[in-house]
Design a protein around this motif. Sequence first.
Motif, PDB file in Angstrom:
ATOM      1  N   PRO A 141       1.975 -18.835 -35.370  1.00  0.00           N
ATOM      2  CA  PRO A 141       2.747 -19.157 -36.361  1.00  0.00           C
ATOM      3  C   PRO A 141       3.438 -17.595 -36.433  1.00  0.00           C
ATOM      4  O   PRO A 141       4.566 -17.688 -37.063  1.00  0.00           O
ATOM      5  N   GLY A 142       2.906 -16.715 -35.700  1.00  0.00           N
ATOM      6  CA  GLY A 142       3.479 -15.179 -36.026  1.00  0.00           C
ATOM      7  C   GLY A 142       2.790 -14.220 -35.018  1.00  0.00           C
ATOM      8  O   GLY A 142       0.938 -15.287 -34.324  1.00  0.00           O
ATOM      9  N   PRO A 143       3.388 -13.459 -35.164  1.00  0.00           N
ATOM     10  CA  PRO A 143       2.600 -11.877 -33.614  1.00  0.00           C
ATOM     11  C   PRO A 143       1.089 -11.918 -34.482  1.00  0.00           C
ATOM     12  O   PRO A 143       0.977 -11.879 -35.807  1.00  0.00           O
ATOM     13  N   MET A 144       0.560 -11.195 -34.275  1.00  0.00           N
ATOM     14  CA  MET A 144      -0.638 -10.951 -34.589  1.00  0.00           C
ATOM     15  C   MET A 144      -0.938  -9.285 -34.370  1.00  0.00           C
ATOM     16  O   MET A 144      -0.778  -8.907 -33.497  1.00  0.00           O
ATOM     17  N   VAL A 145      -0.132  -8.877 -35.646  1.00  0.00           N
ATOM     18  CA  VAL A 145       0.046  -7.471 -36.242  1.00  0.00           C
ATOM     19  C   VAL A 145      -1.034  -6.381 -35.908  1.00  0.00           C
ATOM     20  O   VAL A 145      -1.673  -6.260 -37.276  1.00  0.00           O
ATOM     21  N   SER A 146      -1.210  -6.171 -34.742  1.00  0.00           N
ATOM     22  CA  SER A 146      -2.260  -4.680 -34.518  1.00  0.00           C
ATOM     23  C   SER A 146      -2.518  -4.575 -33.736  1.00  0.00           C
ATOM     24  O   SER A 146      -1.754  -4.906 -32.587  1.00  0.00           O
ATOM     25  N   LEU A 147      -2.691  -2.568 -34.114  1.00  0.00           N
ATOM     26  CA  LEU A 147      -2.374  -1.915 -32.673  1.00  0.00           C
ATOM     27  C   LEU A 147      -3.147  -3.012 -31.501  1.00  0.00           C
ATOM     28  O   LEU A 147      -3.263  -2.652 -30.764  1.00  0.00           O
ATOM     29  N   ALA A 148      -4.386  -3.235 -31.578  1.00  0.00           N
ATOM     30  CA  ALA A 148      -4.868  -3.517 -30.012  1.00  0.00           C
ATOM     31  C   ALA A 148      -4.601  -4.274 -29.526  1.00  0.00           C
ATOM     32  O   ALA A 148      -4.190  -4.477 -28.298  1.00  0.00           O
ATOM     33  N   ALA A 149      -3.582  -5.499 -30.202  1.00  0.00           N
ATOM     34  CA  ALA A 149      -2.974  -6.829 -29.737  1.00  0.00           C
ATOM     35  C   ALA A 149      -1.561  -6.608 -29.292  1.00  0.00           C
ATOM     36  O   ALA A 149      -1.458  -6.487 -28.493  1.00  0.00           O
ATOM     37  N   ALA A 150      -1.074  -5.450 -30.301  1.00  0.00           N
ATOM     38  CA  ALA A 150       0.293  -4.990 -29.522  1.00  0.00           C
ATOM     39  C   ALA A 150       0.435  -4.369 -28.107  1.00  0.00           C
ATOM     40  O   ALA A 150       0.747  -4.094 -26.972  1.00  0.00           O
ATOM     41  N   ILE A 151      -1.359  -3.428 -27.325  1.00  0.00           N
ATOM     42  CA  ILE A 151      -1.539  -3.168 -26.681  1.00  0.00           C
ATOM     43  C   ILE A 151      -1.368  -3.859 -25.904  1.00  0.00           C
ATOM     44  O   ILE A 151      -1.157  -4.046 -24.291  1.00  0.00           O
ATOM     45  N   ALA A 152      -2.464  -4.665 -25.959  1.00  0.00           N
ATOM     46  CA  ALA A 152      -2.606  -5.889 -25.090  1.00  0.00           C
ATOM     47  C   ALA A 152      -1.275  -6.948 -24.647  1.00  0.00           C
ATOM     48  O   ALA A 152      -1.383  -6.939 -23.265  1.00  0.00           O
ATOM     49  N   SER A 153      -1.047  -7.098 -25.464  1.00  0.00           N
ATOM     50  CA  SER A 153       0.784  -7.564 -25.362  1.00  0.00           C
ATOM     51  C   SER A 153       1.499  -6.576 -24.055  1.00  0.00           C
ATOM     52  O   SER A 153       2.002  -7.148 -23.369  1.00  0.00           O
ATOM     53  N   GLY A 154       1.699  -5.744 -24.570  1.00  0.00           N
ATOM     54  CA  GLY A 154       2.673  -4.660 -24.035  1.00  0.00           C
ATOM     55  C   GLY A 154       2.147  -4.500 -22.262  1.00  0.00           C
ATOM     56  O   GLY A 154       2.801  -4.216 -21.510  1.00  0.00           O
ATOM     57  N   GLN A 155       0.560  -4.409 -22.247  1.00  0.00           N
ATOM     58  CA  GLN A 155       0.004  -4.052 -21.506  1.00  0.00           C
ATOM     59  C   GLN A 155       0.012  -5.947 -19.704  1.00  0.00           C
ATOM     60  O   GLN A 155       0.488  -5.418 -18.998  1.00  0.00           O
ATOM     61  N   LEU A 156      -0.129  -6.743 -20.984  1.00  0.00           N
ATOM     62  CA  LEU A 156       0.082  -8.393 -20.044  1.00  0.00           C
ATOM     63  C   LEU A 156       1.809  -8.068 -19.885  1.00  0.00           C
ATOM     64  O   LEU A 156       2.216  -8.976 -18.279  1.00  0.00           O
ATOM     65  N   ALA A 157       2.784  -7.743 -20.323  1.00  0.00           N
ATOM     66  CA  ALA A 157       4.145  -7.540 -20.329  1.00  0.00           C
ATOM     67  C   ALA A 157       5.028  -7.034 -18.602  1.00  0.00           C
ATOM     68  O   ALA A 157       5.098  -6.807 -18.073  1.00  0.00           O
ATOM     69  N   GLY A 158       3.765  -6.121 -18.724  1.00  0.00           N
ATOM     70  CA  GLY A 158       4.042  -4.459 -17.777  1.00  0.00           C
ATOM     71  C   GLY A 158       3.675  -4.942 -16.711  1.00  0.00           C
ATOM     72  O   GLY A 158       3.870  -5.360 -15.558  1.00  0.00           O
ATOM     73  N   ALA A 159       2.165  -5.827 -16.413  1.00  0.00           N
ATOM     74  CA  ALA A 159       1.836  -5.831 -15.405  1.00  0.00           C
ATOM     75  C   ALA A 159       2.182  -7.684 -15.105  1.00  0.00           C
ATOM     76  O   ALA A 159       2.519  -7.665 -13.832  1.00  0.00           O
ATOM     77  N   SER A 160       3.482  -8.150 -15.778  1.00  0.00           N
ATOM     78  CA  SER A 160       4.191  -9.619 -14.881  1.00  0.00           C
ATOM     79  C   SER A 160       5.512  -8.645 -14.603  1.00  0.00           C
ATOM     80  O   SER A 160       5.464  -9.592 -14.113  1.00  0.00           O
ATOM     81  N   ALA A 161       5.635  -7.988 -15.348  1.00  0.00           N
ATOM     82  CA  ALA A 161       6.951  -7.345 -14.235  1.00  0.00           C
ATOM     83  C   ALA A 161       5.583  -6.801 -13.619  1.00  0.00           C
ATOM     84  O   ALA A 161       7.591  -7.485 -12.314  1.00  0.00           O
ATOM     85  N   VAL A 162       5.572  -6.226 -13.031  1.00  0.00           N
ATOM     86  CA  VAL A 162       5.276  -6.254 -11.961  1.00  0.00           C
ATOM     87  C   VAL A 162       5.052  -6.908 -11.091  1.00  0.00           C
ATOM     88  O   VAL A 162       6.010  -7.194  -9.677  1.00  0.00           O
ATOM     89  N   ARG A 163       4.526  -8.063 -11.626  1.00  0.00           N
ATOM     90  CA  ARG A 163       4.423  -9.039 -10.451  1.00  0.00           C
ATOM     91  C   ARG A 163       4.865 -10.053 -10.297  1.00  0.00           C
ATOM     92  O   ARG A 163       5.440 -10.596  -8.910  1.00  0.00           O
ATOM     93  N   ASP A 164       5.888 -10.255 -11.109  1.00  0.00           N
ATOM     94  CA  ASP A 164       7.286 -11.118 -11.450  1.00  0.00           C
ATOM     95  C   ASP A 164       8.374 -10.023  -9.809  1.00  0.00           C
ATOM     96  O   ASP A 164       8.897 -10.828  -8.668  1.00  0.00           O
ATOM     97  N   ASP A 165       8.502  -9.067  -9.940  1.00  0.00           N
ATOM     98  CA  ASP A 165       9.103  -8.223  -8.406  1.00  0.00           C
ATOM     99  C   ASP A 165       8.365  -7.977  -7.916  1.00  0.00           C
ATOM    100  O   ASP A 165       9.542  -8.649  -6.266  1.00  0.00           O
ATOM    101  N   ILE A 166       7.001  -7.776  -6.969  1.00  0.00           N
ATOM    102  CA  ILE A 166       7.143  -8.418  -5.912  1.00  0.00           C
ATOM    103  C   ILE A 166       7.379 -10.278  -5.310  1.00  0.00           C
ATOM    104  O   ILE A 166       6.883 -10.057  -4.431  1.00  0.00           O
TER     105      ILE A 166
END
Length: 277
Positions: free
Chosen positions: A250-275
């Motif tokens: 229904p919406g984002p999980m609004v917390s620092l921990a959730a933001a950090i986790a999603s940032g890690q996932l986005a960064g890792a996906s960018a690297v993975r997709d690039d290779i």
Amino acid sequence: MYDVIVIGGGPAGLQAALTIGRMHRTVLLLDSGEYRNATVEHAHNLLTNDGRDPAELRRIARAELAAYATVEVRTTAVTAVGGSLGDFAVTTADGVAHARRLVLATGMRDELPAVPGLAEQWGRRVAQCPFCHGHEFAGQRVGIVIEGEHAGMIERMLRPVVASAFLASPADVAEVAEVDGALELRLADGSVERVAGVFTAATATQRAPFAEQLGCGILPGGGVEIDPLGRTTTPGVYAGGDMAHLAALPGPMVSLAAAIASGQLAGASAVRDDIMA
């Protein structure tokens, strides 16, 4: 040409840059210096950092990023984005930077109910998340200034924490004022309720227009649509933090921990997709 440009210097953007930098990819982090939690003095519900000043968290994160030779951080606002997978163009006051992929972590902007005095206490004695701010009012009386059924849910969540709760619709509150280390809710009928703090509901909107400019899908609630790996609907563009979530939620999980986790996932996906390209 950077491998990735990360737009946004909050927890999601900082983590995305760290994740990409640890893989020795060139990454440029652009931070406008504006943050959703700018008025918050103590961040909570974050393991090993419960109660730390969010500004100190950002300072520590930047110091950690400085250890990676392929990570560059600039404090500057982005004014425009364009391009597509393989060559995105990001414009700031410093000029135009190019990258093969983008991570958006620009966050949301909160619009509070139109109650005089409420905004001045936002992030201090006025909050919206019981997980992040409820414990600080333990054993005290709080106000819940929320319209509709959501007020009852917040009240039930806080029952084991606070001594009591006063519920009111925003339309019934004429003013919120700080008096002797507490808050007074001055009601439209002339009565006054004294509470330690107030929980309310803010309306969140995208802080920046870049996702829309890039053609990313926007969900009905205003969040940027991402898949389970943090990819938006626009190839080469990833998103993390409060601004994005899965369509199934229904919406984002609004917390620092959730933001950090999603940032890690986005960064890792960018690297993975690039290779894998």
